[in-house]
Scaffold this motif. Structure first.
Motif, mmCIF file in Angstrom:
data_model
loop_
_atom_site.group_PDB
_atom_site.id
_atom_site.type_symbol
_atom_site.label_atom_id
_atom_site.label_comp_id
_atom_site.label_asym_id
_atom_site.label_seq_id
_atom_site.Cartn_x
_atom_site.Cartn_y
_atom_site.Cartn_z
ATOM 1 N N LEU A 149 -16.980 2.222 6.623
ATOM 2 C CA LEU A 149 -16.084 1.096 6.348
ATOM 3 C C LEU A 149 -15.910 0.218 7.571
ATOM 4 C CD1 LEU A 149 -12.841 1.693 4.281
ATOM 5 C CD2 LEU A 149 -13.176 -0.336 5.662
ATOM 6 N N THR B 272 -1.352 -0.691 -3.899
ATOM 7 C CA THR B 272 -2.656 -0.044 -3.731
ATOM 8 C C THR B 272 -2.478 1.353 -3.161
ATOM 9 O OG1 THR B 272 -3.713 -2.189 -3.325
ATOM 10 C CG2 THR B 272 -4.919 -0.221 -2.639
ATOM 11 N N THR C 7 -8.612 1.430 5.011
ATOM 12 C CA THR C 7 -9.023 0.123 4.512
ATOM 13 C C THR C 7 -8.912 -0.904 5.630
ATOM 14 O OG1 THR C 7 -8.682 -1.510 2.746
ATOM 15 C CG2 THR C 7 -6.714 -0.528 3.705
ATOM 16 N N CYS C 8 -9.783 -1.907 5.579
ATOM 17 C CA CYS C 8 -9.764 -2.982 6.556
ATOM 18 C C CYS C 8 -9.046 -4.183 5.943
ATOM 19 C CB CYS C 8 -11.195 -3.361 6.941
ATOM 20 S SG CYS C 8 -11.291 -4.632 8.207
ATOM 21 N N TYR D 245 0.847 -1.189 0.000
ATOM 22 C CA TYR D 245 0.000 0.000 0.000
ATOM 23 C C TYR D 245 0.888 1.247 0.000
ATOM 24 C CZ TYR D 245 -3.833 -3.146 1.207
ATOM 25 O OH TYR D 245 -4.749 -4.158 1.190
ATOM 26 N N LEU E 130 -3.750 4.524 -1.294
ATOM 27 C CA LEU E 130 -4.758 4.965 -0.329
ATOM 28 C C LEU E 130 -4.657 6.475 -0.223
ATOM 29 C CD1 LEU E 130 -4.371 2.294 2.515
ATOM 30 C CD2 LEU E 130 -6.070 2.352 0.689
ATOM 31 N N TYR F 106 -7.142 -2.062 10.728
ATOM 32 C CA TYR F 106 -7.271 -0.980 9.769
ATOM 33 C C TYR F 106 -5.907 -0.443 9.346
ATOM 34 C CZ TYR F 106 -12.052 -0.823 11.618
ATOM 35 O OH TYR F 106 -13.327 -1.140 12.015
ATOM 36 N N LYS G 165 -7.690 7.624 2.657
ATOM 37 C CA LYS G 165 -8.648 6.536 2.843
ATOM 38 C C LYS G 165 -8.220 5.624 3.980
ATOM 39 C CE LYS G 165 -9.957 6.399 -2.057
ATOM 40 N NZ LYS G 165 -9.944 5.590 -3.295
#
Length: 304
Positions: free
Chosen positions: A297, A264, A271-272, A224, A266, A278, A269
């Motif tokens: 989320l 990815t 994300t889980c 990420y 982010l 998280y 943001k």
């Protein structure tokens, strides 16, 4: 506006360095007084000192990339030149107040030549070390205890990489070394904490190849990234921005590159991951909308 003040200061500092180096060289040998040395010396030094400006003005091309790379190396060497020469001059002022053999040595021709040789060796040595050391990828382990329970996870191994600055000075070979180090960690998660690029996508050497190299990173839950202050397209002169914040834009190819690299993005943001914990992309939530997205989320994730 800051450039209006910095450019004249930069020119004066280079004139100071030129004078001090030439004065030392002429103390070494009378031959350095000759125009056959002075003209090439002034020309070469001026080209190096002005490489920052040339790189800024030249149109995008392979030649411009070469000049920018030279200017980056020059800027580091320039700072060492300035620092060591200034320190030497300050010490000379102090030594003028001291009598004895130390004073006699440093204020005779032999002492002057010796100090110049010593400074030259230090500047060349430190500059060479910096260039070589910048290619070295070092792993620094940290053990962090989080006072929270996380179902199914007694521990996590996370690799944090920051400030890649892909561009003029960082290429695929360095990324290959970094990926090798990362994969040796057997990480659960890999995160890139900003400044993936060095402002200009055109500066990235073989972006497709680098993206392919980064895509070989191995971890349990993937890779990420977030963008940093250098992940915008802006014109730089000697590391200083010459555009306003309003004119900053992010090249869409930055995001495409990360997709190709299986990283990815982010962008503000949350994300889980593995329905257990998280990953938050920003230090703080910028606005209420982000907080609402996070709350929504979180309903899909178990509490930690």
């Amino acid at each position: 506006m800051i450039l209006i003040f910095i450019i004249p200061i930069y020119i004066l500092l280079n004139a100071y360095i030129l004078h001090r180096i030439h004065k030392w060289l002429t103390a070494c040998s009378e031959r350095f007084h000759s125009k056959w040395f002075v003209v090439p010396y002034l020309t070469i030094y001026s080209l190096l000192a002005l490489s920052l400006l040339f790189a800024f003005l030249l149109p995008a091309s392979e030649f411009q990339v070469l000049v920018k790379r030279i200017s980056n190396y020059w800027l580091g060497t320039f700072l060492y030149l300035l620092m060591f020469i200034a320190v030497a001059d300050i010490l000379r002022l102090i030594l003028k107040q001291i009598t004895g053999k130390i004073h006699e040595f440093f204020f005779c021709k032999a002492g002057y030549v010796f100090v110049g040789l010593l400074l030259t060796a230090l500047i060349c040595g430190i500059s060479a070390y910096g260039i070589l050391h910048s290619k070295h990828v070092k792993v620094t382990p940290y053990d962090i205890t989080v006072e929270k329970s996380c179902a199914g996870h007694d521990s996590l191994k996370i690799v944090l990489a920051a400030d890649l600055h892909l561009g003029y000075s960082v290429d695929d070979r360095q990324m290959q070394r970094m990926v090798k180090k990362i994969n040796a960690q057997n990480a659960d998660l890999v995160v890139f904490a900003g400044d993936v690029f060095d402002n200009e996508y055109e500066a990235v050497q073989n972006p497709d190849k680098i993206a392919k190299t980064l895509s070989t990173i191995q971890s349990t839950y993937g890779s990420y990234a977030v963008f940093g202050n250098h992940d915008v397209t802006e014109r730089l002169l000697g590391g200083f921005s010459v555009t306003s914040k309003e004119n900053e834009v992010r090249d869409p190819r930055f995001e495409s590159f990360l997709k190709d690299a299986d990283i990815t993005l982010l962008d503000d943001k949350v994300t889980c991951i593995d329905n257990a914990f998280y990953l938050v992309a920003e230090k703080i939530f910028k606005n209420q909308e982000t907080a609402q997205r996070t709350e929504k989320l979180s309903k899909n994730c178990s509490r930690t």
